[in-house]
Design an enzyme around this catalytic site. Structure first.
Site, PDB file in Angstrom:
ATOM      1  N   CYS A 101      15.279  10.563 -33.105  1.00  0.00           N
ATOM      2  CA  CYS A 101      15.578   9.796 -31.895  1.00  0.00           C
ATOM      3  C   CYS A 101      16.136  10.716 -30.814  1.00  0.00           C
ATOM      4  O   CYS A 101      15.868  10.516 -29.634  1.00  0.00           O
ATOM      5  CB  CYS A 101      16.566   8.674 -32.187  1.00  0.00           C
ATOM      6  SG  CYS A 101      16.232   7.778 -33.719  1.00  0.00           S
ATOM      7  N   ASP A 129       8.842   3.712 -31.026  1.00  0.00           N
ATOM      8  CA  ASP A 129       9.820   3.643 -29.947  1.00  0.00           C
ATOM      9  C   ASP A 129       9.317   4.386 -28.709  1.00  0.00           C
ATOM     10  O   ASP A 129       8.596   5.371 -28.811  1.00  0.00           O
ATOM     11  CB  ASP A 129      11.162   4.249 -30.400  1.00  0.00           C
ATOM     12  CG  ASP A 129      11.866   3.354 -31.412  1.00  0.00           C
ATOM     13  OD1 ASP A 129      11.317   2.279 -31.692  1.00  0.00           O
ATOM     14  OD2 ASP A 129      12.926   3.732 -31.899  1.00  0.00           O
ATOM     15  N   CYS A 142       7.620   5.461 -35.400  1.00  0.00           N
ATOM     16  CA  CYS A 142       8.499   4.282 -35.307  1.00  0.00           C
ATOM     17  C   CYS A 142       8.090   3.364 -34.159  1.00  0.00           C
ATOM     18  O   CYS A 142       8.545   2.238 -34.074  1.00  0.00           O
ATOM     19  CB  CYS A 142       9.954   4.705 -35.137  1.00  0.00           C
ATOM     20  SG  CYS A 142      10.256   5.611 -33.621  1.00  0.00           S
ATOM     21  N   CYS A 157      15.130   1.871 -31.105  1.00  0.00           N
ATOM     22  CA  CYS A 157      16.244   1.595 -32.004  1.00  0.00           C
ATOM     23  C   CYS A 157      17.577   1.871 -31.312  1.00  0.00           C
ATOM     24  O   CYS A 157      17.619   2.466 -30.229  1.00  0.00           O
ATOM     25  CB  CYS A 157      16.115   2.486 -33.231  1.00  0.00           C
ATOM     26  SG  CYS A 157      16.457   4.209 -32.868  1.00  0.00           S
TER      27      CYS A 157
HETATM   28 FE1  FES Z   1      12.388   6.077 -33.673  1.00  0.00          FE
HETATM   29 FE2  FES Z   1      14.885   5.775 -33.249  1.00  0.00          FE
HETATM   30  S1  FES Z   1      13.755   5.026 -34.932  1.00  0.00           S
HETATM   31  S2  FES Z   1      13.450   6.623 -31.899  1.00  0.00           S
END
Ligand code: FES
Length: 130
Positions: free
Chosen positions: A104, A37, A35, A60
């Site tokens: 996450c 992040d 993702c 996110c």
């Molecule tokens: Fe990857 Fe939340 S979508 S940490």
């Protein structure tokens, strides 16, 4: 869109302990390549306890809520106790996370763990006098 608990929304809208610590005792940075992040945790340690915990999260909403919750859960804990904060516990404290957002919570627990490991390895390098 996934349904979030009120607690997740609260920590997302009003995240606690956001920021950076000057001269931290430990830093832990993790990222999720899928993702994209990123999360960084900064800690200050006093008498083997987490005296201060801050974080910076580029991610996110769930990642922000998770970081905020992890920082609250970790504050004041001994290093051993803080290392026992698992992604599952974080998700439970947040009153659940949607399935597709569980990764996450892994990031949050990992980043805190890494910051503690960083502190411990520095202490070791200094001969245990940190
Ligand atoms: Fe990857 Fe939340 S979508 S940490």
């Amino acid at each position: 869109m996934p349904v979030y608990s009120e607690k997740v929304m609260d920590h997302f809208m009003n995240p606690r302990n956001v920021g950076e610590i000057e001269n931290p005792d430990g830093v832990g940075e993790v990222g999720n390549p899928i993702c994209g992040d990123m999360m960084t945790f900064y800690i200050k340690v006093k008498d083997n306890r987490l005296d201060e915990v801050k974080f910076k999260t580029f991610g996110c909403g769930a990642a922000i809520a998770v970081s905020s919750m992890v920082s609250e859960m970790a504050m004041g804990k001994t290093l051993d106790e803080a290392m026992k904060i698992t992604p599952r516990l974080v998700a439970e404290e947040l009153e659940g996370l949607p399935k597709q957002k569980l990764h996450c919570s892994n990031l949050g627990a990992q980043a805190l763990n890494k910051a503690i490991q960083d502190y411990l390895s520095q202490k070791k390098a200094q001969g245990g006098k940190a």
